[in-house]
Design a protein around this motif. Structure first.
Motif, PDB file in Angstrom:
ATOM      1  N   PHE A   1       1.048  64.958  11.574  1.00  0.00           N
ATOM      2  CA  PHE A   1       0.308  65.582  10.695  1.00  0.00           C
ATOM      3  C   PHE A   1       0.694  67.030  10.568  1.00  0.00           C
ATOM      4  N   ASP A   2       1.641  67.394   9.788  1.00  0.00           N
ATOM      5  CA  ASP A   2       2.029  68.879   9.531  1.00  0.00           C
ATOM      6  C   ASP A   2       1.430  69.817  10.469  1.00  0.00           C
ATOM      7  N   ASP A   3       1.151  69.347  11.829  1.00  0.00           N
ATOM      8  CA  ASP A   3       0.608  70.512  12.716  1.00  0.00           C
ATOM      9  C   ASP A   3       1.898  71.257  13.105  1.00  0.00           C
ATOM     10  N   ASP A   4       1.764  72.642  13.106  1.00  0.00           N
ATOM     11  CA  ASP A   4       2.772  73.190  13.825  1.00  0.00           C
ATOM     12  C   ASP A   4       2.753  73.338  15.341  1.00  0.00           C
ATOM     13  N   ASP A   5       1.604  73.108  15.830  1.00  0.00           N
ATOM     14  CA  ASP A   5       1.380  72.918  17.101  1.00  0.00           C
ATOM     15  C   ASP A   5       0.727  71.765  17.751  1.00  0.00           C
ATOM     16  N   ALA A   6       1.192  70.752  18.437  1.00  0.00           N
ATOM     17  CA  ALA A   6       0.538  69.894  18.846  1.00  0.00           C
ATOM     18  C   ALA A   6      -0.449  69.966  19.708  1.00  0.00           C
ATOM     19  N   SER A   7      -0.719  71.062  20.428  1.00  0.00           N
ATOM     20  CA  SER A   7      -2.029  71.288  21.299  1.00  0.00           C
ATOM     21  C   SER A   7      -3.019  71.489  20.218  1.00  0.00           C
ATOM     22  N   THR A   8      -2.983  71.626  19.052  1.00  0.00           N
ATOM     23  CA  THR A   8      -4.136  71.831  17.987  1.00  0.00           C
ATOM     24  C   THR A   8      -4.788  70.495  18.024  1.00  0.00           C
TER      25      THR A   8
ATOM     26  N   PRO B   1     -10.277  67.003   8.309  1.00  0.00           N
ATOM     27  CA  PRO B   1     -10.120  65.822   7.590  1.00  0.00           C
ATOM     28  C   PRO B   1     -11.366  65.282   7.341  1.00  0.00           C
ATOM     29  N   LEU B   2     -11.704  64.768   5.917  1.00  0.00           N
ATOM     30  CA  LEU B   2     -13.015  63.959   5.729  1.00  0.00           C
ATOM     31  C   LEU B   2     -13.188  63.019   6.648  1.00  0.00           C
ATOM     32  N   ALA B   3     -12.165  62.379   7.006  1.00  0.00           N
ATOM     33  CA  ALA B   3     -12.136  61.051   7.998  1.00  0.00           C
ATOM     34  C   ALA B   3     -12.652  61.176   9.458  1.00  0.00           C
TER      35      ALA B   3
ATOM     36  N   GLU C   1      -6.083  68.537  -0.710  1.00  0.00           N
ATOM     37  CA  GLU C   1      -5.737  67.164  -1.074  1.00  0.00           C
ATOM     38  C   GLU C   1      -4.805  66.588  -0.299  1.00  0.00           C
ATOM     39  N   ASP C   2      -4.707  65.412   0.305  1.00  0.00           N
ATOM     40  CA  ASP C   2      -3.536  64.913   0.975  1.00  0.00           C
ATOM     41  C   ASP C   2      -3.549  63.264   0.853  1.00  0.00           C
ATOM     42  N   LYS C   3      -2.493  62.921   1.598  1.00  0.00           N
ATOM     43  CA  LYS C   3      -2.458  61.090   1.408  1.00  0.00           C
ATOM     44  C   LYS C   3      -3.498  60.609   2.211  1.00  0.00           C
ATOM     45  N   ASN C   4      -3.951  61.195   3.090  1.00  0.00           N
ATOM     46  CA  ASN C   4      -4.882  60.756   4.172  1.00  0.00           C
ATOM     47  C   ASN C   4      -6.357  61.054   3.652  1.00  0.00           C
ATOM     48  N   GLY C   5      -6.460  61.269   2.603  1.00  0.00           N
ATOM     49  CA  GLY C   5      -7.965  61.314   1.967  1.00  0.00           C
ATOM     50  C   GLY C   5      -8.556  62.704   1.855  1.00  0.00           C
ATOM     51  N   GLY C   6      -7.693  63.790   2.241  1.00  0.00           N
ATOM     52  CA  GLY C   6      -8.025  65.234   1.964  1.00  0.00           C
ATOM     53  C   GLY C   6      -9.045  65.730   3.109  1.00  0.00           C
ATOM     54  N   ARG C   7      -8.888  67.129   3.147  1.00  0.00           N
ATOM     55  CA  ARG C   7      -9.689  67.889   4.256  1.00  0.00           C
ATOM     56  C   ARG C   7     -10.415  69.079   3.615  1.00  0.00           C
TER      57      ARG C   7
ATOM     58  N   PHE D   1     -18.089  67.046  13.052  1.00  0.00           N
ATOM     59  CA  PHE D   1     -17.125  66.287  12.844  1.00  0.00           C
ATOM     60  C   PHE D   1     -16.341  66.069  14.323  1.00  0.00           C
ATOM     61  N   MET D   2     -15.529  65.007  14.549  1.00  0.00           N
ATOM     62  CA  MET D   2     -14.729  64.965  15.673  1.00  0.00           C
ATOM     63  C   MET D   2     -13.591  65.932  15.782  1.00  0.00           C
ATOM     64  N   THR D   3     -13.716  66.844  16.968  1.00  0.00           N
ATOM     65  CA  THR D   3     -12.787  67.823  17.119  1.00  0.00           C
ATOM     66  C   THR D   3     -11.326  67.365  17.698  1.00  0.00           C
ATOM     67  N   ASP D   4     -11.340  66.211  18.315  1.00  0.00           N
ATOM     68  CA  ASP D   4     -10.141  65.432  18.651  1.00  0.00           C
ATOM     69  C   ASP D   4      -9.539  64.388  17.588  1.00  0.00           C
ATOM     70  N   TYR D   5      -9.923  64.435  16.257  1.00  0.00           N
ATOM     71  CA  TYR D   5      -9.388  63.516  15.466  1.00  0.00           C
ATOM     72  C   TYR D   5      -8.155  64.068  14.935  1.00  0.00           C
ATOM     73  N   PRO D   6      -6.937  63.140  14.690  1.00  0.00           N
ATOM     74  CA  PRO D   6      -5.857  63.628  14.265  1.00  0.00           C
ATOM     75  C   PRO D   6      -6.045  64.586  12.872  1.00  0.00           C
ATOM     76  N   GLY D   7      -5.374  65.582  12.778  1.00  0.00           N
ATOM     77  CA  GLY D   7      -5.246  66.550  11.586  1.00  0.00           C
ATOM     78  C   GLY D   7      -6.380  67.625  11.633  1.00  0.00           C
ATOM     79  N   VAL D   8      -7.410  67.462  12.548  1.00  0.00           N
ATOM     80  CA  VAL D   8      -8.362  68.491  12.865  1.00  0.00           C
ATOM     81  C   VAL D   8      -7.663  69.876  13.239  1.00  0.00           C
ATOM     82  N   LYS D   9      -7.855  70.779  12.560  1.00  0.00           N
ATOM     83  CA  LYS D   9      -7.186  72.268  12.808  1.00  0.00           C
ATOM     84  C   LYS D   9      -8.260  73.107  13.298  1.00  0.00           C
TER      85      LYS D   9
END
Length: 172
Positions: free
Chosen positions: A142-149, A107-109, A84-90, A48-56
């Motif tokens: 994306f519900d990230d608590d810390d933008a650095s993630t 994220p599956l994406a 499950e989420d509106k972005n296709g799940g993770r 997976f792409m580590t820099d994709y939005p929503g990857v924690k």
């Protein structure tokens, strides 16, 4: 013909194939919960792409794998599931890195390769652009608590071509 009038079969196929990944994870969740491993000889390689939005993932893993990362789900993993989420799940899973358990949400994406070498099965996905994911809004938080993630290299997708031969079951 305007772009809005074109049926995007490529996106439909990508979405359907990512659904295969979702279903594979969902089908093994019950068995994993019972004995802590995948059924039979199954094991999953997920790149997976580590820099994709929503990857924690922890910052130290993002620094070590700035573009792509491959995880293996076979013996030592915990709490595998699909959120499950509106972005296709993770995918969510806890893995051990140097004997330290870490929770990952992917994220599956963000997945570029999914393989199960035990049955010689692999899927390779095209990278999704900011507007290619389901309901993906590039400015969305994306519900990230810390933008650095969210990490990475300014959203630039990097990585290398990976030969799936190394994931294939060897004939004896």
């Amino acid at each position: 013909m305007k772009d809005d009038d074109i049926l995007r079969y490529d996106r439909m196929v990508e979405g359907a194939l990512r659904g295969v990944v979702r279903q594979a994870i969902q089908e093994v969740v019950g068995e994993v919960a019972e004995d802590g491993r995948l059924p039979g000889d199954h094991h999953f390689y997920i790149t997976f792409m580590t820099d994709y939005p929503g990857v924690k993932i922890p910052d130290y893993l993002r620094e070590r794998y700035p573009g792509e990362m491959t995880i293996v789900l076979q013996y030592q993993f915990y709490d595998l599931g699909i959120i499950e989420d509106k972005n296709g799940g993770r995918i969510s899973v806890t893995l051990s890195f140097n004997n330290v358990p870490e929770r990952l949400e992917i994220p599956l994406a963000a997945i570029s390769i999914f393989a199960d070498p035990s049955v010689n099965f692999a899927l390779q996905f095209q990278p999704l652009g900011d507007d290619d994911g389901p309901d993906m809004d590039p400015g969305e938080d994306f519900d990230d608590d810390d933008a650095s993630t969210r990490g990475g290299n300014g959203g630039e997708k990097t990585g290398e071509v990976v030969s799936l031969d190394k994931f294939r079951k060897k004939d004896t």
